[in-house]
Motif scaffolding. Structure first.
Motif, short mmCIF file in Angstrom:
data_model
loop_
_atom_site.label_atom_id
_atom_site.label_comp_id
_atom_site.label_asym_id
_atom_site.label_seq_id
_atom_site.Cartn_x
_atom_site.Cartn_y
_atom_site.Cartn_z
N TYR A 1 -3.92 6.47 -16.37
CA TYR A 1 -2.99 5.69 -15.53
C TYR A 1 -3.19 6.07 -14.06
O TYR A 1 -3.22 5.22 -13.18
N ALA A 2 -3.31 7.39 -13.81
CA ALA A 2 -3.48 7.86 -12.42
C ALA A 2 -4.80 7.34 -11.86
O ALA A 2 -4.87 6.93 -10.69
N ALA A 3 -5.83 7.34 -12.69
CA ALA A 3 -7.13 6.85 -12.24
C ALA A 3 -7.05 5.36 -11.86
O ALA A 3 -7.56 4.93 -10.82
N GLU A 4 -6.38 4.58 -12.72
CA GLU A 4 -6.27 3.14 -12.44
C GLU A 4 -5.49 2.88 -11.16
O GLU A 4 -5.83 1.99 -10.38
N MET A 5 -4.43 3.67 -10.96
CA MET A 5 -3.63 3.50 -9.74
C MET A 5 -4.50 3.82 -8.52
O MET A 5 -4.49 3.09 -7.53
N LYS A 6 -5.25 4.91 -8.59
CA LYS A 6 -6.08 5.34 -7.47
C LYS A 6 -7.10 4.25 -7.10
O LYS A 6 -7.29 3.93 -5.91
N VAL A 7 -7.75 3.70 -8.11
CA VAL A 7 -8.77 2.67 -7.84
C VAL A 7 -8.16 1.48 -7.12
O VAL A 7 -8.67 0.99 -6.10
N ARG A 8 -7.00 1.02 -7.63
CA ARG A 8 -6.37 -0.15 -7.01
C ARG A 8 -5.89 0.16 -5.59
O ARG A 8 -5.98 -0.67 -4.70
N ILE A 9 -5.37 1.37 -5.39
CA ILE A 9 -4.88 1.74 -4.06
C ILE A 9 -6.03 1.75 -3.04
O ILE A 9 -5.90 1.22 -1.94
N GLU A 10 -7.15 2.32 -3.43
CA GLU A 10 -8.27 2.39 -2.47
C GLU A 10 -8.84 0.99 -2.19
O GLU A 10 -9.24 0.69 -1.07
N ALA A 11 -8.85 0.14 -3.21
CA ALA A 11 -9.30 -1.25 -2.99
C ALA A 11 -8.34 -1.95 -2.03
O ALA A 11 -8.76 -2.65 -1.10
N LEU B 1 0.84 -1.20 0.00
CA LEU B 1 0.00 0.00 0.00
C LEU B 1 0.88 1.25 0.00
O LEU B 1 0.65 2.19 -0.78
N GLY B 2 1.89 1.27 0.86
CA GLY B 2 2.78 2.44 0.93
C GLY B 2 3.52 2.67 -0.38
O GLY B 2 3.61 3.80 -0.87
N ILE B 3 4.05 1.61 -0.95
CA ILE B 3 4.79 1.74 -2.22
C ILE B 3 3.86 2.27 -3.32
O ILE B 3 4.21 3.18 -4.08
N ALA B 4 2.66 1.71 -3.38
CA ALA B 4 1.70 2.12 -4.43
C ALA B 4 1.32 3.60 -4.25
O ALA B 4 1.23 4.36 -5.22
N GLU B 5 1.10 4.01 -3.00
CA GLU B 5 0.72 5.40 -2.75
C GLU B 5 1.84 6.36 -3.16
O GLU B 5 1.60 7.42 -3.72
N ARG B 6 3.08 5.98 -2.84
CA ARG B 6 4.21 6.85 -3.22
C ARG B 6 4.31 6.93 -4.75
O ARG B 6 4.59 8.01 -5.32
N ALA B 7 4.07 5.81 -5.41
CA ALA B 7 4.15 5.80 -6.88
C ALA B 7 3.11 6.76 -7.46
O ALA B 7 3.40 7.52 -8.40
N LEU B 8 1.92 6.77 -6.87
CA LEU B 8 0.88 7.69 -7.36
C LEU B 8 1.25 9.14 -7.03
O LEU B 8 1.10 10.03 -7.88
N GLU B 9 1.74 9.35 -5.80
CA GLU B 9 2.11 10.72 -5.39
C GLU B 9 3.13 11.31 -6.37
O GLU B 9 2.98 12.44 -6.86
N GLU B 10 4.18 10.55 -6.68
CA GLU B 10 5.21 11.03 -7.60
C GLU B 10 4.62 11.24 -9.00
O GLU B 10 4.97 12.18 -9.70
N SER B 11 3.72 10.35 -9.38
CA SER B 11 3.15 10.41 -10.74
C SER B 11 2.28 11.64 -10.91
O SER B 11 2.32 12.29 -11.97
N VAL B 12 1.50 11.97 -9.88
CA VAL B 12 0.61 13.14 -9.98
C VAL B 12 1.45 14.41 -10.20
O VAL B 12 1.17 15.23 -11.08
N THR B 13 2.53 14.53 -9.40
CA THR B 13 3.40 15.71 -9.56
C THR B 13 3.96 15.76 -10.98
O THR B 13 3.96 16.80 -11.64
N TYR B 14 4.40 14.63 -11.46
CA TYR B 14 5.04 14.60 -12.79
C TYR B 14 4.01 14.86 -13.89
O TYR B 14 4.27 15.61 -14.84
N LEU B 15 2.83 14.26 -13.75
CA LEU B 15 1.77 14.45 -14.77
C LEU B 15 1.38 15.92 -14.89
O LEU B 15 1.08 16.41 -15.98
#
Ligand SMILES: Cc1cc2nc3c(=O)[nH]c(=O)nc-3n(C[C@H](O)[C@H](O)[C@H](O)COP(=O)(O)OP(=O)(O)OC[C@H]3O[C@@H](n4cnc5c(N)ncnc54)[C@H](O)[C@@H]3O)c2cc1C
Length: 380
Positions: free
Chosen positions: A283-293, A250-264
């Motif tokens: 891509y960001a939407a798909e990451m978010k859905v999986r993270i919340e699940a 969960l932590g790794i996935a959240e960091r990946a999204l955090e970095e991605s949002v800034t870059y996007l």
């Protein structure tokens, strides 16, 4: 049903978040590059009560529940997956001592591990016994007041530095699996040694070693639980460990999204931020859905355990999905970052390497599918 964290859980989450950002993050890249484990950070985590979370205060624990523990691992994994993994794995043995130990064992072994800044290792895997842990060959034969251990364990996290190691060995080899027992071995016991620190793809800030036992004599009162019950005990402890791996994911996935949002939002190509390209925003939407699940699965498994309800299947589901989600999000983040993500200057390539182990250790994804299928089908 209540989706709100309690006040205490929120305080622990904030403390872990602050610590991870201020003290762990600045060291993470260097620990990874140098393949170094930080005793200093581990000692700080002990001082903050993180190594004793969800253990009773009478044995050196700091109280709290399993959700609090998952929150700490999640926050650490966002900044340094190695530190999160070490904390998570080194709690398996103390949990085993708490659950199966005698009062004397709890008093002797737990305080240094829960609040003293010492590590505990969990030694199940052997070169020929990975997924098939029942193929273990290490023996612990009775001799007077001692067990004499012979054999070796591989891929053991913190094995060389641990004060206490829980070793699974055959006390009655002729009985096979029913002759496996769990024995606590202390660092410095003659006949017990560690090999070189393994050179790994990821989680380089955690130490992984082979352990050797050569006529290693351990007092009989270091037997944990009943003789011959080592295998079911190991499986039960892995149920607990799986919630920790899921929280790492969960932590790794959240960091990946955090970095991605800034870059996007900031990387401009063809005159506009790349996040304005629908394909990339998805891509960001798909990451978010999986993270919340995944968040739901991790917290639910932790909640079930705290409520003393059966949690084995939920922990396996969370671990499996945690590994898949961490790998998906780290890989997607790398794609979003293009060539820059591939460079060591950015944390993305470290997330990518670190995420990969989650599909392998504490039971591979394939083995988890077997475990989950057995649970779903009601098979033993
Ligand atoms: C960095 C690291 C740290 C670790 N830390 C610890 C630790 O602290 N303590 C500890 O005891 N162990 C530890 N391990 C060991 C880890 O748990 C094992 O690596 C894992 O259980 C898999 O075993 P194996 O590597 O021997 O792979 P194998 O069991 O040989 O598996 C190889 C492949 O075959 C697949 N496979 C095997 N059997 C089946 C089956 N029946 N059906 C379908 N597919 C199957 C696997 O999924 C995998 O893809 C660690 C490993 C690593 C890499």
């Amino acid at each position: 049903m209540d989706f709100q964290l309690s006040e205490e859980q929120q305080l622990i989450q904030q403390a872990a978040r602050d610590f991870a950002l201020k003290e762990v993050e600045p060291k993470a890249a260097e620990l990874d590059r140098k393949h170094e484990f930080s005793h200093e950070l581990f000692k700080r985590m002990a001082d903050l009560g993180f190594t004793g979370t969800c253990f009773p205060e009478e044995y050196g624990g700091s109280g709290g529940d399993d959700i609090s523990k998952a929150l700490i691992v999640e926050e650490l994994a966002k900044r340094c997956a190695s530190t999160a993994a070490t904390l998570s794995i080194t709690q398996i043995t103390p949990y085993g001592i708490l659950k199966f130990g005698t009062e004397a064992q709890k008093k002797k072994f737990l305080p240094p591990l829960l609040s003293g800044g010492n590590l505990a290792a969990f030694a199940l895997t052997e070169p020929q016994a990975g997924s098939d842990a029942a193929a273990a060959r290490t023996t612990a034969l009775a001799d007077g007041d001692h067990f004499v251990l012979n054999g070796n364990k591989c891929f053991i996290t913190g094995g060389a530095i641990a004060k206490t190691t829980l070793v699974f060995a055959l006390t009655e080899p002729e009985k096979g699996l029913r002759g496996m027992s769990a024995i606590l071995v202390e660092k410095g016991t003659p006949g017990f040694s560690a090999g070189k620190v393994e050179d790994k793809l990821g989680l380089c800030g955690s130490e992984t070693v082979e352990l050797f036992f050569k006529d290693c004599r351990v007092p009989k009162d270091h037997l944990l639980g009943a003789p011959g019950k080592g295998f079911p005990m190991a499986m039960e402890l892995l149920d607990f460990a799986r919630i920790g791996v899921a929280a790492q994911g969960l932590g790794i996935a959240e960091r990946a999204l955090e970095e991605s949002v800034t870059y996007l939002n900031n990387r401009v190509q063809f005159g506009k931020p790349i996040g304005a390209q629908q394909g990339l925003s998805w891509y960001a939407a798909e990451m978010k859905v999986r993270i919340e699940a995944l968040r739901g699965l991790v917290y639910k498994a932790a909640w079930l355990k705290s409520a003393k309800l059966p949690f084995s299947l939920d922990a396996a589901v969370a671990k499996y999905y945690g590994a898949e989600t961490a790998c998906f999000c780290a890989d997607t983040a790398l794609q979003i970052h293009g060539g820059y993500g591939y460079m060591k200057d950015m944390p993305i390539e470290r997330l990518f390497r670190d995420s990969r182990l989650l599909k392998i250790y504490e039971g591979t994804s394939e083995v988890h599918k077997l475990v989950i299928a057995r649970g779903v089908l009601g098979l033993k």
